[in-house]
Design an enzyme around this catalytic site. Structure first.
Site, mmCIF file in Angstrom:
data_model
loop_
_atom_site.group_PDB
_atom_site.id
_atom_site.type_symbol
_atom_site.label_atom_id
_atom_site.label_comp_id
_atom_site.label_asym_id
_atom_site.label_seq_id
_atom_site.Cartn_x
_atom_site.Cartn_y
_atom_site.Cartn_z
ATOM 1 N N GLU A 264 0.879 -1.173 0.000
ATOM 2 C CA GLU A 264 0.000 0.000 0.000
ATOM 3 C C GLU A 264 0.910 1.215 0.000
ATOM 4 O OE1 GLU A 264 -2.381 2.599 3.088
ATOM 5 O OE2 GLU A 264 -2.748 0.458 3.353
ATOM 6 N N CYS A 301 -3.312 7.349 5.278
ATOM 7 C CA CYS A 301 -3.260 7.002 3.855
ATOM 8 C C CYS A 301 -4.556 7.363 3.151
ATOM 9 C CB CYS A 301 -2.965 5.518 3.681
ATOM 10 S SG CYS A 301 -3.936 4.447 4.747
#
Length: 526
Positions: A264, A301
């Site tokens: 990620e 994020c």
């Protein structure tokens, strides 16, 4: 429990034999005791070898024992008590209340995967009966999923508990039946040691094979490369920068036998403000947006780094309300000095871009690694012409993109890179343009949400925390939610295998009472 500066290698507690490193207090700008020894090459090799030796024994452990192991890890983390929260706050600058919530999330993840293991759906047991009378005859075919093998997990900087030593990657890998070797993040070494010892204690208490879990410490990029390159490692879980994730992908692909890297990496999470929503309550939207933007000093994020809307008086009013709300937000402490400096440098570069205007700063700058929020604006043509505006800035900053009409708004959407999330604020009056947006967003993001903000990621069966590149290295996966386990599994078909040699999940009597597909029909517990 005391922090000594140790690593965990199987059932042993060892001090790294290479250089010494320390974590730091970002609020005060001081290094913390104790020092931590980093892993020598032979220590890393032992951790990986133990994981390989543990694999077959661990994957053969019953589903119930595996589930209890995950639950025991959660219990032992809770047993650490206030020391864990205090140390994590000291190492990250995050407030105690935020970290208490993150500890709860960490335990919830472990307990969710315990349920996933118990119900056994992740095995996807499937049986196709033999058809000897058919021309040509069909053999007896049975399929289940098995774990890949030892997994390397890299702790993340922004979640010292939930995406770290016993976070989602570790929990899902252990649930799948994979031993785990964690590379602790150097920003929170003391926190990592406390949690690693809790995992080790749970492994010993539950009678797990030695090597089911290890945690190593290293400085710089080399240990990460060495870990990914070790032949025992069969998959990688990573949360961090695009640069770091791609470096691991390159290493994994260069191995004699390449392995998957579930990284990620980078997302700016666009927020679409459609006209009806702006007209209905633009001021409230502005306040909620600023709260989401500055949550955790923007170090999520899912931080909303892009706002896309139609130009006009309603967007002007939203911008004015956003400026007022942002100016009332005080500077917050970022996780590390390196992250803070990268944010300051990136803001400086953005401020120098032609056609991009700085419209607001957050409150006065504080001490140490404190960062002010920053809000920019530009028109759609500027955004489309400037790739730098697509880059993630890790911190509390966003850009408002003013579009001249629906066609330009859709053009901006088509131009977007892959993202973790996209948010649409809309009323019933906006359903026409929302309907045009949805198929575009499905191709661009892993999670589409309406009339909210993306900085909450629920740990649940239906959650997807992933997306097309560069949000992740593999858009077919998620790092949060029950289906995260699928990253560490692969299917195996058993053709005409004698009944006595079949795994329990595929036997006719179904001793595990699994839901299975039998001759194309779902059967439950029989």
């Amino acid at each position: 429990m005391t922090i000594h500066g140790d690593m965990i290698i199987g059932h042993r507690i060892e001090r790294g034999a290479a250089a010494e490193v320390r974590s730091a207090d970002p609020a005060r700008g001081i290094q913390l005791d104790p020092g931590f020894g980093t892993a020598a090459p032979d220590q890393l090799a032992v951790a990986c070898a133990l994981a390989e030796q543990a694999f077959d024994a661990y994957r053969a452990v019953s589903l119930e024992r595996r589930a209890r192991f995950l639950e025991t890890i959660a219990d032992r983390i809770l047993d650490i008590g206030p020391l864990l929260i205090e140390r994590a706050s000291q190492e990250s600058g995050l407030p105690l209340a935020r970290l208490e919530g993150e500890r709860g999330r960490t335990m919830n993840q472990l307990r969710l995967f315990a349920k996933v293991v118990r119900d056994g759906h992740f095995l996807e047991a499937t049986l196709d009966s033999a058809l000897p009378q058919r021309t040509p005859p069909r053999p007896d075919l049975r399929m289940r999923k098995i774990p890949l093998g030892p997994v390397a997990v890299f702790g993340a900087s922004n979640f010292p508990l939930a995406f770290s030593v016993a976070g989602g990657d570790t929990a899902s890998a252990l649930a799948a039946g994979c031993p785990v070797v964690v590379k602790a993040h150097n920003a929170h070494l003391g926190t990592s040691e406390l949690v690693a010892k809790a995992v080790q204690k749970a492994a010993i208490e539950c009678g797990m094979p030695e090597g089911v879990f290890s945690m190593v410490i290293g400085e710089g990029k080399q240990i990460g490369q060495d870990l990914v390159n070790h032949p025992a490692i069969q998959a990688v879980g990573f949360t961090g920068s695009r640069q770091g994730g791609l470096a691991l992908v390159r290493s994994a692909n260069s191995r004699p036998v390449p392995i998957p890297v579930y990284a990620e990496m980078s997302s700016i999470n666009p927020v679409f403000l459609l006209p009806g929503a702006l007209a209905a309550d633009g001021a409230k939207l502005a306040s909620s947006f600023v709260d989401s933007l500055t949550l955790g000093v923007g170090q999520f994020c899912t931080n909303p780094g892009l706002v896309i809307a139609l130009a006009g008086p309603q967007l002007d009013a939203f911008r004015a309300a956003t400026v007022e709300a942002l100016q009332a937000k005080t500077a917050g402490t970022m996780l590390t000095a390196g992250i803070h400096q990268a944010y300051v440098d990136a803001i400086g570069r953005r401020s120098g871009l032609e056609g991009v205007e700085l419209v607001a700063h957050g409150g006065a700058e504080g001490e140490g690694c404190a960062a002010q929020a920053a809000l920019y604006q530009c028109d759609a043509a500027t955004y489309l012409a400037n790739p730098a505006l697509e880059e993630e800035i890790f911190g509390p900053t966003s850009v408002i993109i003013a579009c001249r009409g629906e066609a330009e708004l859709l053009a901006v959407t088509r131009h977007l890179e892959g993202q973790l999330t996209a948010t649409v604020h809309a009323t019933d009056a906006d359903h026409g343009i929302a309907a045009a947006l949805l198929p575009l967003l499905e191709r661009k993001v892993g999670r589409i949400l309406f009339n909210g903000f993306p900085t909450g990621v629920e740990v649940a069966h239906a959650m997807v925390h992933g997306g097309p590149f560069p949000a992740t290295a593999d858009s077919r996966s998620t790092s949060v939610g029950a289906t995260a386990i699928e990253r560490f599994l692969r299917p195996v078909c058993y053709q005409d295998v004698p009944a006595g040699l079949l795994p329990e999940a595929l036997r006719d009597e179904n001793p595990l009472k699994l839901a299975r597909m039998v001759d194309g029909r779902l059967t439950v517990g029989s």
